[in-house]
Enzyme design. Structure first.
Site, PDB file in Angstrom:
ATOM      1  N   CYS A 188       3.855   8.901  -4.453  1.00 27.22           N
ATOM      2  CA  CYS A 188       3.382   9.955  -5.065  1.00 27.22           C
ATOM      3  C   CYS A 188       2.028   9.713  -5.883  1.00 27.22           C
ATOM      4  O   CYS A 188       2.034   8.618  -6.778  1.00 27.22           O
ATOM      5  CB  CYS A 188       4.276  10.745  -6.009  1.00 27.22           C
ATOM      6  SG  CYS A 188       5.613  11.443  -5.058  1.00 27.22           S
TER       7      CYS A 188
ATOM      8  N   LYS B 229       2.989  -6.778   9.909  1.00 20.59           N
ATOM      9  CA  LYS B 229       1.646  -5.881   9.894  1.00 20.59           C
ATOM     10  C   LYS B 229       1.792  -5.271  11.144  1.00 20.59           C
ATOM     11  O   LYS B 229       1.263  -3.819  11.049  1.00 20.59           O
ATOM     12  CB  LYS B 229       0.575  -7.101   9.974  1.00 20.59           C
ATOM     13  CG  LYS B 229       0.134  -7.678   8.713  1.00 20.59           C
ATOM     14  CD  LYS B 229      -0.492  -6.687   7.599  1.00 20.59           C
ATOM     15  CE  LYS B 229       0.382  -6.155   6.821  1.00 20.59           C
ATOM     16  NZ  LYS B 229       0.978  -6.773   5.493  1.00 20.59           N
TER      17      LYS B 229
ATOM     18  N   GLU C 234       4.719 -12.403   8.096  1.00 24.90           N
ATOM     19  CA  GLU C 234       3.832 -11.471   7.702  1.00 24.90           C
ATOM     20  C   GLU C 234       3.057 -10.819   8.847  1.00 24.90           C
ATOM     21  O   GLU C 234       2.697  -9.765   8.848  1.00 24.90           O
ATOM     22  CB  GLU C 234       2.813 -12.206   6.738  1.00 24.90           C
ATOM     23  CG  GLU C 234       1.548 -11.459   6.394  1.00 24.90           C
ATOM     24  CD  GLU C 234       1.820 -10.083   5.474  1.00 24.90           C
ATOM     25  OE1 GLU C 234       2.930  -9.985   5.060  1.00 24.90           O
ATOM     26  OE2 GLU C 234       0.927  -9.400   5.353  1.00 24.90           O
TER      27      GLU C 234
ATOM     28  N   LYS D   4       1.532   3.020  -0.584  1.00 22.82           N
ATOM     29  CA  LYS D   4       1.410   1.730  -0.934  1.00 22.82           C
ATOM     30  C   LYS D   4       2.011   1.184  -2.092  1.00 22.82           C
ATOM     31  O   LYS D   4       2.134   0.081  -1.986  1.00 22.82           O
ATOM     32  CB  LYS D   4      -0.402   2.154  -1.493  1.00 22.82           C
ATOM     33  CG  LYS D   4      -1.081   0.743  -1.898  1.00 22.82           C
ATOM     34  CD  LYS D   4      -1.401  -0.224  -0.715  1.00 22.82           C
ATOM     35  CE  LYS D   4      -2.171  -1.223  -1.088  1.00 22.82           C
ATOM     36  NZ  LYS D   4      -2.160  -2.146   0.033  1.00 22.82           N
TER      37      LYS D   4
ATOM     38  N   ARG E  90      -0.943   6.622  -1.915  1.00 26.21           N
ATOM     39  CA  ARG E  90       0.274   6.403  -2.701  1.00 26.21           C
ATOM     40  C   ARG E  90       1.447   7.293  -1.977  1.00 26.21           C
ATOM     41  O   ARG E  90       2.769   7.277  -2.230  1.00 26.21           O
ATOM     42  CB  ARG E  90       0.358   6.881  -3.888  1.00 26.21           C
ATOM     43  CG  ARG E  90      -0.771   5.922  -4.787  1.00 26.21           C
ATOM     44  CD  ARG E  90      -0.850   6.447  -6.024  1.00 26.21           C
ATOM     45  NE  ARG E  90       0.421   6.344  -6.904  1.00 26.21           N
ATOM     46  CZ  ARG E  90       0.811   5.430  -7.646  1.00 26.21           C
ATOM     47  NH1 ARG E  90       0.040   4.232  -7.582  1.00 26.21           N
ATOM     48  NH2 ARG E  90       2.020   5.228  -8.097  1.00 26.21           N
TER      49      ARG E  90
ATOM     50  N   HIS F 161      18.107 -20.616  18.977  1.00 27.96           N
ATOM     51  CA  HIS F 161      19.621 -20.256  18.391  1.00 27.96           C
ATOM     52  C   HIS F 161      19.764 -18.650  18.577  1.00 27.96           C
ATOM     53  O   HIS F 161      20.403 -18.099  18.051  1.00 27.96           O
ATOM     54  CB  HIS F 161      19.567 -20.605  16.788  1.00 27.96           C
ATOM     55  CG  HIS F 161      19.406 -22.153  16.531  1.00 27.96           C
ATOM     56  ND1 HIS F 161      20.517 -22.943  17.032  1.00 27.96           N
ATOM     57  CD2 HIS F 161      18.486 -22.656  16.347  1.00 27.96           C
ATOM     58  CE1 HIS F 161      20.098 -24.090  16.729  1.00 27.96           C
ATOM     59  NE2 HIS F 161      18.890 -24.106  16.122  1.00 27.96           N
TER      60      HIS F 161
ATOM     61  N   ASN G 209       5.874  12.021 -10.446  1.00 28.00           N
ATOM     62  CA  ASN G 209       5.988  10.691  -9.531  1.00 28.00           C
ATOM     63  C   ASN G 209       7.185   9.849 -10.078  1.00 28.00           C
ATOM     64  O   ASN G 209       7.052   9.526 -11.472  1.00 28.00           O
ATOM     65  CB  ASN G 209       4.722   9.804  -9.498  1.00 28.00           C
ATOM     66  CG  ASN G 209       4.817   8.796  -8.966  1.00 28.00           C
ATOM     67  OD1 ASN G 209       5.395   8.413  -8.178  1.00 28.00           O
ATOM     68  ND2 ASN G 209       4.329   7.507  -9.640  1.00 28.00           N
ATOM     69  N   GLY G 210       8.256   9.738  -9.324  1.00 28.51           N
ATOM     70  CA  GLY G 210       9.496   9.036 -10.008  1.00 28.51           C
ATOM     71  C   GLY G 210      10.667   9.924  -9.426  1.00 28.51           C
ATOM     72  O   GLY G 210      10.548  10.307  -8.188  1.00 28.51           O
TER      73      GLY G 210
ATOM     74  N   TRP H 293       5.062  11.381  -1.471  1.00 28.82           N
ATOM     75  CA  TRP H 293       5.939  10.584  -0.718  1.00 28.82           C
ATOM     76  C   TRP H 293       7.439  10.911  -1.032  1.00 28.82           C
ATOM     77  O   TRP H 293       7.789  10.757  -1.994  1.00 28.82           O
ATOM     78  CB  TRP H 293       5.653   9.061  -0.928  1.00 28.82           C
ATOM     79  CG  TRP H 293       6.314   8.247  -0.144  1.00 28.82           C
ATOM     80  CD1 TRP H 293       5.903   7.698   1.169  1.00 28.82           C
ATOM     81  CD2 TRP H 293       7.552   7.539  -0.304  1.00 28.82           C
ATOM     82  NE1 TRP H 293       6.561   6.755   1.844  1.00 28.82           N
ATOM     83  CE2 TRP H 293       7.941   6.743   0.822  1.00 28.82           C
ATOM     84  CE3 TRP H 293       8.692   7.718  -1.217  1.00 28.82           C
ATOM     85  CZ2 TRP H 293       9.011   6.188   1.139  1.00 28.82           C
ATOM     86  CZ3 TRP H 293       9.966   6.920  -1.147  1.00 28.82           C
ATOM     87  CH2 TRP H 293      10.064   6.132   0.196  1.00 28.82           C
TER      88      TRP H 293
ATOM     89  N   GLU I 191       4.289  -2.259  10.735  1.00 24.81           N
ATOM     90  CA  GLU I 191       3.832  -1.111   9.927  1.00 24.81           C
ATOM     91  C   GLU I 191       2.857  -0.176  10.288  1.00 24.81           C
ATOM     92  O   GLU I 191       2.992   0.889  10.104  1.00 24.81           O
ATOM     93  CB  GLU I 191       3.234  -1.794   8.515  1.00 24.81           C
ATOM     94  CG  GLU I 191       4.196  -2.514   7.638  1.00 24.81           C
ATOM     95  CD  GLU I 191       3.160  -2.848   6.296  1.00 24.81           C
ATOM     96  OE1 GLU I 191       3.618  -2.327   5.194  1.00 24.81           O
ATOM     97  OE2 GLU I 191       2.440  -3.585   6.451  1.00 24.81           O
TER      98      GLU I 191
HETATM   99  O1  M6R Z   1       2.429  -3.892  -4.712  1.00 26.85           O
HETATM  100  P1  M6R Z   1       3.363  -4.831  -4.238  1.00 26.85           P
HETATM  101  O2  M6R Z   1       2.889  -6.062  -3.618  1.00 26.85           O
HETATM  102  O3  M6R Z   1       4.754  -5.110  -5.191  1.00 26.85           O
HETATM  103  O4  M6R Z   1       4.315  -4.259  -2.881  1.00 26.85           O
HETATM  104  C1  M6R Z   1       5.198  -4.865  -2.347  1.00 26.85           C
HETATM  105  C2  M6R Z   1       5.444  -4.257  -1.074  1.00 26.85           C
HETATM  106  O5  M6R Z   1       5.814  -2.959  -1.202  1.00 26.85           O
HETATM  107  C3  M6R Z   1       4.186  -4.248  -0.048  1.00 26.85           C
HETATM  108  O6  M6R Z   1       3.787  -5.718   0.211  1.00 26.85           O
HETATM  109  C4  M6R Z   1       4.457  -3.737   1.707  1.00 26.85           C
HETATM  110  O7  M6R Z   1       5.477  -4.700   1.975  1.00 26.85           O
HETATM  111  C5  M6R Z   1       3.269  -3.641   2.172  1.00 26.85           C
HETATM  112  N1  M6R Z   1       3.058  -2.260   2.798  1.00 26.85           N
HETATM  113  C6  M6R Z   1       2.980  -4.747   3.201  1.00 26.85           C
HETATM  114  O8  M6R Z   1       1.631  -4.510   3.957  1.00 26.85           O
END
Ligand code: M6R
Length: 614
Positions: A2, A491, A487, A609, A27, A510, A101-102, A75, A494
């Site tokens: 949010c 990516k 990672e 984000k 956000r 395994h 937001n929260g 969100w 996501e």
């Molecule tokens: O702002 P932060 O680095 O604490 O965020 C952590 C995760 O939410 C963030 O890395 C998330 O996994 C991303 N979408 C990765 O691309």
């Protein structure tokens, strides 16, 4: 999670609020809405499911006049993303509107109590409960809006950044925060509110970061006044923002993600500026030097983070253990905070976060602090909550990262961890001088090598098309490249919604080997350092089962080049710095596959984000 924006001043609020929402859309983008006190003195709320562009469409031909207003991009947490659950929410009499937001954790109890008193609810949100509570308190205690907000918040358990406006009070916005970020922008006879500084920077570079349990009264023609919930006035520091507007634009790229991938050579230069000396023989991380004894005496270091930052933490474990010979444990912040971990007074806990606002990482840092550890933050967003609550830390200086999928923040985090590992190694004397200097010089050369690596972009764009059919991907790497495999898989998941798993290459036999066939591509990070021969064997095992292999190899490696279906060359570097180069083609691959699939790469579904709720 949010985004909230507010404006009060002499200008028309609506265009400022819409622009602000666009900047905060990263956000959350389930729904958007705005509340304005119009020139006719009406308190209007326009809101709709969908993005900010849908809100603009929805508000066409409606009265959007007025010089005070609040706006929200959501969100969803409580209640599905629809028009009714969108913010702002009205109070019962529709004389108060609020954005939030929260999460209000005790909303059910509060709601039941309000319902017993005759309040009715339109939405399933916790936010509507709070705005109704504010109205109830205002009526029963006969206090003004500001004090009603203060009193209502004393009954709330949870996290919030809120902004509230009232129909018969067009000269005031009241806002408050606890565990969710809120920034006040100070202009000439005007004030702004934002979840971060991005909606504000276009208008002013003077901001106040609100602290937890603070309530601010923004009144036309008066200074902002900040109080705590017990009505004690708090002093505040006005901070000058360093951010520039161009950092928030796409700069000619079709997406923020692609722009941010290509920014990496420069962000890493920025990250190292002033930390590596000009002749590349020495490193100085001030946060480490200033707290040298803590690091030198630490029996272990715990790293806590989430998502991509956790992957960076895993690379940090390898770097710190190898360079500085201090045992390191890496924890998901969400697990660490709830499992009563053993933390000793002498322990150093490093928390890593791009946003500096991730709820679990913040809670992990707080827990570590309460147990007497020395807490060090690695963050990107200047002035965010984590750098303000940790004992010390380092900024990554990657600049604003808008794409929801983290790219440049990741490589900047790994760079900071490399600098930290080298600084401690130097102080502890765990690395011979010539090895240390070789590593420092190599790290300094990484931005140029990143530039070289990024030249493969057109080739990756071409071959990535072939893989849009895939339903599953496997990513393999060993040693430093195991976290890179994780990672790379994250990516792809996501932004293209293709299932992908990262594995240590040796673990393939395994279990995951059972999945391998012509339909499931495997990406192997196989530089000529580390356990090269063993990774070559893994590739042979995949090929023997008719699996298709995309290999990330060191320039000039003809052995894997001849075995793989596709190969991407990266320049030669020290083993510990391979992740800084290998991550780039994986980011590009995820990007291009998502583009061909028609996915919204900057705003992937269901994600936001910064995850400021649990
Ligand atoms: O702002 P932060 O680095 O604490 O965020 C952590 C995760 O939410 C963030 O890395 C998330 O996994 C991303 N979408 C990765 O691309």
């Amino acid at each position: 999670m949010c985004g909230i924006v507010g404006y009060i001043g002499n200008k028309q609020a609506y265009p400022i609020l819409i622009k602000g929402l666009q900047r905060l859309e990263y956000r959350g983008y389930d729904s958007a809405g705005v509340a304005l006190i119009t020139d006719q003195n009406e308190l209007v709320v326009y809101k709709t499911r969908g993005k900010v562009s849908d809100l603009e469409h929805f508000s066409t031909s409606k009265d959007t006049s007025g010089t005070v207003g609040i706006a929200h991009t959501r969100w969803a947490t409580h209640g599905e993303p629809n028009d009714v659950n969108a913010h702002p929410h009205y109070s019962q009499s529709e004389s108060i509107a609020m954005i939030h937001n929260g999460i209000i954790e005790n909303y059910a109890v509060l709601k039941a109590d309000l319902m017993a008193r005759g309040f009715t609810f339109k939405s399933n949100t916790d936010t509507e409960v709070l705005v109704q509570l504010i109205e109830f308190v205002r009526q029963t205690n006969e206090v003004d809006l500001f004090h009603a907000v203060q009193l209502a918040l004393t009954q709330v358990i949870g996290a919030y950044a809120i902004a509230v406006v009232e129909k018969n009070n067009p000269d005031t916005i009241v806002a408050a925060r606890k565990s969710s970020p809120l920034v006040v922008g100070i202009g000439d006879d005007e004030f702004f509110l934002g979840s971060d500084a991005s909606p504000i920077i276009e208008f002013t570079d003077r901001v106040i970061y609100l602290e937890d349990d603070e309530v601010v009264r923004l009144q036309r023609g008066k200074e902002p006044r900040i109080f705590n919930l017990n009505n004690v006035e708090k002093s505040h520091e006005i901070i000058k923002l360093e951010m520039s507007l161009s950092q928030l634009e796409k700069g000619g790229y079709p997406h923020f993600m692609l722009k941010e991938i290509f920014e990496q050579p420069n962000t890493i230069r920025e990250c190292m500026r002033g930390r590596i000396n000009v002749d590349h023989t020495s490193v100085a991380m001030s946060g480490i030097i200033d707290n040298k004894e803590k690091f030198l005496n630490a029996e272990r270091i715990i790293i806590a983070a989430c998502g991509t930052s956790w992957h960076a933490g895993l690379i940090g474990e390898y770097l710190i253990e190898e360079f500085a010979r201090i045992p390191v444990e890496v924890e998901y912040a969400s697990e660490f905070r709830y499992r009563n971990p053993i933390v000793h007074k002498g322990d150093v806990v490093i928390v890593i976060s791009q946003s500096g606002e991730t709820a679990d990482t913040l809670a992990a840092a707080e827990l570590a602090k309460s147990k007497g550890a020395f807490v060090y933050g690695i963050c990107n967003v200047v002035g965010s909550s984590i750098p303000r609550m940790t004992h010390s830390g380092s900024y990554t200086h990657a600049g604003p990262e808008i794409g929801v999928a983290s790219t440049k923040a990741f490589t900047a985090q790994v760079t900071v961890l490399s600098l930290i590992a080298l600084t401690i190694a130097k102080e502890k004397g765990t690395m011979p001088k010539e090895v240390f200097e070789r590593y420092v010089a190599e790290l300094a050369s990484i931005p140029d090598k990143m530039e070289e690596t990024l030249q493969v972009s057109p080739y990756i764009e071409k071959f990535s098309r072939i893989f849009t059919y895939a339903k599953n991907f496997l990513y393999l790497g060993r040693g430093y490249n195991y976290p890179v495999a994780l990672e790379g898989a994250l990516k792809l998941k996501e932004i293209s919604y293709i299932h992908a798993e990262g594995y240590p290459a040796a673990e393939m036999k395994h279990g995951p080997i059972a999945l391998i066939d012509q339909e499931m591509p495997t990406v192997v990070i196989a530089p000529n350092k580390g356990h090269y021969e063993k990774v070559v064997s893994n590739i042979q095992e995949i090929k023997a089962r008719k699996g298709r292999v995309v290999a990330i190899i060191t320039k000039g490696d003809t052995v894997i080049r001849d075995m793989a279906d596709f190969y991407i060359e990266i320049p030669e570097t020290e083993e510990g710095f391979v992740p800084l180069l290998a991550a780039l083609p994986l980011q590009l691959m995820a990007y291009y596959i998502a583009i061909v699939k028609g996915c919204d790469v900057d705003q992937p579904r269901n994600l936001a984000k910064s995850v400021t709720v649990e």
